[in-house]
Design an enzyme around this catalytic site. Sequence first.
Site, PDB file in Angstrom:
ATOM      1  N   GLU A 270       0.826  -1.212   0.000  1.00 53.42           N
ATOM      2  CA  GLU A 270       0.000   0.000   0.000  1.00 53.42           C
ATOM      3  C   GLU A 270       0.859   1.260   0.000  1.00 53.42           C
ATOM      4  OE1 GLU A 270      -3.182  -0.383  -1.199  1.00 53.42           O
ATOM      5  OE2 GLU A 270      -3.315  -1.798   0.466  1.00 53.42           O
TER       6      GLU A 270
ATOM      7  N   THR B  62       3.061   2.072  -1.938  1.00 53.34           N
ATOM      8  CA  THR B  62       4.402   1.846  -2.476  1.00 53.34           C
ATOM      9  C   THR B  62       4.485   2.176  -3.958  1.00 53.34           C
ATOM     10  OG1 THR B  62       3.751  -0.475  -2.686  1.00 53.34           O
ATOM     11  CG2 THR B  62       5.150   0.095  -0.807  1.00 53.34           C
TER      12      THR B  62
ATOM     13  N   GLY C 280     -12.677   1.461  -1.547  1.00 57.95           N
ATOM     14  CA  GLY C 280     -11.265   1.121  -1.654  1.00 57.95           C
ATOM     15  C   GLY C 280     -10.997  -0.009  -2.622  1.00 57.95           C
TER      16      GLY C 280
ATOM     17  N   ASP D  98      -3.701   0.650  -9.484  1.00 53.38           N
ATOM     18  CA  ASP D  98      -5.101   0.358  -9.772  1.00 53.38           C
ATOM     19  C   ASP D  98      -5.331   0.074 -11.255  1.00 53.38           C
ATOM     20  OD1 ASP D  98      -5.451   0.882  -7.106  1.00 53.38           O
ATOM     21  OD2 ASP D  98      -6.379   2.838  -7.393  1.00 53.38           O
TER      22      ASP D  98
ATOM     23  N   TYR E 276      -4.399  11.729   1.466  1.00 55.02           N
ATOM     24  CA  TYR E 276      -3.594  10.961   0.524  1.00 55.02           C
ATOM     25  C   TYR E 276      -2.438  11.808   0.000  1.00 55.02           C
ATOM     26  CZ  TYR E 276      -2.736   7.425  -3.091  1.00 55.02           C
ATOM     27  OH  TYR E 276      -2.172   6.446  -3.881  1.00 55.02           O
TER      28      TYR E 276
END
Length: 386
Positions: free
Chosen positions: A35, A37, A128, A176, A228
């Site tokens: 996560e 990264t 998410g 993603d 974020y």
Amino acid sequence: MTDLLSEARTGFEERFGYAPGGIWSAPGRVNLIGEHTDYNEGFVLPFAIDRRTFAALALRDDGLVRVASSLEDEAVEVGLTDASPAVVKGWAAYPVGVAWGLGKVGADLAGLPGFDVYFASDVPLGAGLSSSAAIESALAIALNEVWRLGFDGARLVEAAHLAENDFVGAPTGILDQSASLLSREGAALFIDCRDGSSEPVDLALEASDLAILVIDTKVKHEHVSGGYAARRASCELAARELGVAALRDVTIEQLLEARDRLDDETFRRARHIVTEDQRVLDTVETLRTDGPTAIGDLMFASHRSMRDDFEISTPELDLAVEIALNYGALGARMTGGGFGGSAIALTPVSMLTQVQVAVDSAFSEHGYTMPEMFVVRPSQGARRDK
């Protein structure tokens, strides 16, 4: 999936008054581990899930783009060459941004026709699970075909990533879009976010009588929000202070030696990234040698790091992880960008009901909104369906 395909086709016909030329789809994703990264040029291990977004599309004989969705009352219209972040806002920025992004990576938009597109999806919003990348990827693969661009998967990832970063304004990495476009059924996708290379890693969940349970806490999150962006800024600050291009280049030993050069918050943000990269590598190796039953401790170590060092968890996510582990899950962690969304629990199939009942009870006892829980299976990436 048949129902969604039919919904996309019918919705297109009702909204635009004629039949679509084709229907494409792309999945949401779960990140098994790795996560935050991705934008640190590190390693990630997501997989596509069996929740998809369908895009029914037809070309027009002019330069107009019309985008519509089962979740919106009105279609959004814009000229193909007029689209810009200043002109298109809200959900429509994701698909319009893909067309714009394809132009940035080599498509000649001035010489291409416009299109009508209608989306139908069962990827939960704000959970998410990357509903945005599913929209982007479904449209990217559709336009690549109907515009006869001939772009490979890496170019489509780049275009969709540009849409999310530069058009929508969400400072995410390539995780993603890569997972949604490139995943293979039954496998996770091991991605090196420095060079964009990827390879499948068999998960063998069914053979091990295991399942991935998603626990959607119903705490909504948005990547465009400040939390974020602040985490990304901290990582970039740490890299500058340590004299490296990205935190991917730092070992834990080097980070510990340089601790006095960083303030406590920046140090902890960097520690999450450096240790998370190693956890991804360890998870890939463990899956290949010992199988999925052996990765539970790595998953929970990842959650602890996100909770304590990166500080992106929530009380609901922490409770979901704690209860799942206490009632039979082998491993559990929050997944996605954080500040809400979902946790995942690697659970023996025989224990799924017990975990779900325990989580429901714990959320009720704490006065939290009741979560939605469902099993996801590693699935195929973006494709044409009709």
